[in-house]
Design a protein around this motif. Structure first.
Motif, PDB file in Angstrom:
ATOM      1  N   HIS A  57      -1.659  20.072  17.737  1.00 45.17           N
ATOM      2  CA  HIS A  57      -0.397  19.746  18.433  1.00 45.17           C
ATOM      3  C   HIS A  57       0.789  20.019  17.517  1.00 45.17           C
ATOM      4  O   HIS A  57       1.031  19.273  16.569  1.00 45.17           O
ATOM      5  N   HIS A  59       4.959  22.111  17.264  1.00 43.12           N
ATOM      6  CA  HIS A  59       6.106  22.762  17.935  1.00 43.12           C
ATOM      7  C   HIS A  59       6.662  23.810  16.984  1.00 43.12           C
ATOM      8  O   HIS A  59       7.604  23.555  16.231  1.00 43.12           O
ATOM      9  N   HIS A 214       2.207  16.477  27.038  1.00 44.94           N
ATOM     10  CA  HIS A 214       2.869  15.345  26.415  1.00 44.94           C
ATOM     11  C   HIS A 214       2.839  14.260  27.483  1.00 44.94           C
ATOM     12  O   HIS A 214       3.388  14.444  28.563  1.00 44.94           O
ATOM     13  N   HIS A 246      -0.045  12.463  22.560  1.00 41.68           N
ATOM     14  CA  HIS A 246       0.787  11.297  22.224  1.00 41.68           C
ATOM     15  C   HIS A 246       0.217  10.004  22.822  1.00 41.68           C
ATOM     16  O   HIS A 246      -0.278   9.178  22.094  1.00 41.68           O
ATOM     17  N   ASP A 313       2.633  17.816  14.885  1.00 40.12           N
ATOM     18  CA  ASP A 313       3.746  17.734  15.844  1.00 40.12           C
ATOM     19  C   ASP A 313       4.994  18.450  15.339  1.00 40.12           C
ATOM     20  O   ASP A 313       5.473  19.382  15.970  1.00 40.12           O
TER      21      ASP A 313
HETATM   22 FE   FE2 Z   1       4.900  17.019  20.713  1.00 39.05          FE
END
Ligand code: FE2
Length: 427
Positions: A57, A59, A214, A246, A313
């Motif tokens: 996970h 970004h 998410h 999450h 993340d």
């Molecule tokens: Fe995220």
């Protein structure tokens, strides 16, 4: 003759003095004390040889943008969101590619060779999608990059109507994005959130794709979209192909309700990804004292047989100013936040950033078995617990049996009164 032979390695399952032989980029043999001629032989000297780290996970479209266009002064989620809104119109494809490639270099040095990254599809230019598809192709020889079409501002919340972001998402999939994302707790109403889960799961069933949403990244105990996610997974026959990321609201839910919910999640074979570094900083911000920790219920989910992994993340982006691509730092934080301090639970934290994360991504040929890909990281630690404790140095990183990164052993030379001068590495 073998291509590569690694001797005197300790494996994460505790077996010592192991030899791992590589032929044609695959593991040909794993046997205690095995010796054979090889083009290259590496003596692991009792150090831990693991499959590479996997981040399920991330970004990457925002990574390493710290300070652009300004720094998040408060460090809160809300300022991060408005900062991302300021940054998005300024993003240029070349700069994004450059930052992503720089991050991939960091990842390789840390033995992180598979990453699932969400990519924001709300900008109709799909600039981040094009950039990360380019990066995916470029790093394919050494990093397996999986992209998730992420409607960050809400799948049904487009300023031009509920179809706008859904259309962008389909365009992103048509360009080659692998996985369908979502953010039900961020839709305008609870009903819209449930509808988004239904529509996105139907799209996944239609296209034969994986889902990673998410979901319930909130301290609101009534944010229960994971229940709908489990239901739609069952209804559409998507068992084992859906991930809830999450799931922080589970931290705040009533125990009685959770006892029902976890069984439903297990039945749907949901995967779960917790992001301990980020959620320990972002959750609980509306609390005075006591302050909730806000990580999902990792030990309880594992206890129910659910596959739970840890993700990084964010690294140096609008939401998080820290991070370095080190999945051992992620495991270290997850262990502390989840109070996972038993011997077995500490080993589970190592699995959460290796085998469990690989299962989330559906990686083929991952693992330390004959016939698996010859991808390894050799750590300056003797077992998984020591690796987490020290956030151990990555001595060598191998991809397809070839050395792609190495770091000298981390040592300190001490000159102390009443002690002979000596070299030591932290134990
Ligand atoms: Fe995220």
């Amino acid at each position: 003759m073998l291509d590569l032979l690694i001797t005197h390695a300790r494996l994460p399952d505790g077996r010592g003095n192991m030899s791992v032989a590589v032929q044609d980029a695959l593991i040909a043999e794993i046997t205690e004390g095995f010796e054979a001629p090889a083009h290259e032989t590496v003596d692991a000297q009792g150090m831990l040889l693991s499959s590479p780290f996997v981040d399920p996970h991330f970004h990457m479209d925002a990574a390493l943008s710290y300070g652009l266009p300004r720094v998040n002064q408060s460090g809160t989620l809300l300022e991060g969101i408005s900062l991302w809104g300021e940054l998005k119109p300024l993003l240029a494809q070349e700069a994004l590619v450059e930052r992503a490639l720089a991050y991939c270099d960091w990842a390789v040095a840390k033995g992180l060779l598979a990453i699932r990254t969400h990519v924001d599809i709300c900008d109709p230019r799909l600039l981040a999608v094009d950039a990360l598809l380019q990066v995916k192709q470029q790093v394919a020889p050494y990093i397996e990059l999986q992209l998730v079409a992420f409607p960050q501002d809400g799948a049904l919340r487009g300023p031009q109507g509920p179809q706008q972001h859904m259309d962008n998402l389909v365009r992103a999939l048509d360009k080659g994005v692998d996985v369908i994302g979502g953010i039900p707790h961020f839709e305008r109403t609870y009903e819209q959130g449930s509808l988004s889960v239904k529509l996105l799961c139907e799209l996944a069933a239609e296209r034969g794709l994986l889902v990673d949403m998410h979901c319930d990244e909130s301290d609101d105990p009534h944010s229960r979209h994971v229940e709908t996610l489990a239901f739609e997974t069952q209804r559409l026959g998507l068992q084992g192909r859906v991930t809830g990321s999450h799931l922080t609201s589970m931290h705040s839910m009533d125990n009685y309700y959770v006892s029902k919910l976890i069984a439903l999640m297990a039945e749907a074979q949901l995967h779960v990804v917790a992001n301990p570094l980020i959620n320990i900083t972002l959750q609980g911000r509306h609390d005075s004292y006591p302050k909730r920790r806000g990580m999902t219920r990792v030990p309880e989910l594992l206890g129910a047989g659910i596959n739970v992994a840890f993700g990084h993340d964010c690294v140096m982006d609008p939401w998080y100013s820290l991070g370095s691509g080190d999945m051992l730092e992620v495991a270290h934080m997850g262990l502390h936040v989840g109070q996972m301090t038993s011997q077995a639970a500490m080993r589970q934290c190592f699995e959460a950033v290796t085998v469990n994360a690989a299962r989330v991504m559906g990686l083929q040929g991952y693992g330390l078995e004959v016939g698996c890909k010859a991808d390894f990281v050799l750590l300056q630690a003797r077992d998984p617990v020591e690796a987490i404790r020290l956030r151990a140095n990555r001595l060598k990183v191998f991809k397809a049996g070839k050395l792609i990164a190495e770091s000298p052993p981390a040592t300190s030379t001490l000159a102390l009164p009443n002690r002979p001068s000596h070299t030591s590495w932290m134990r």
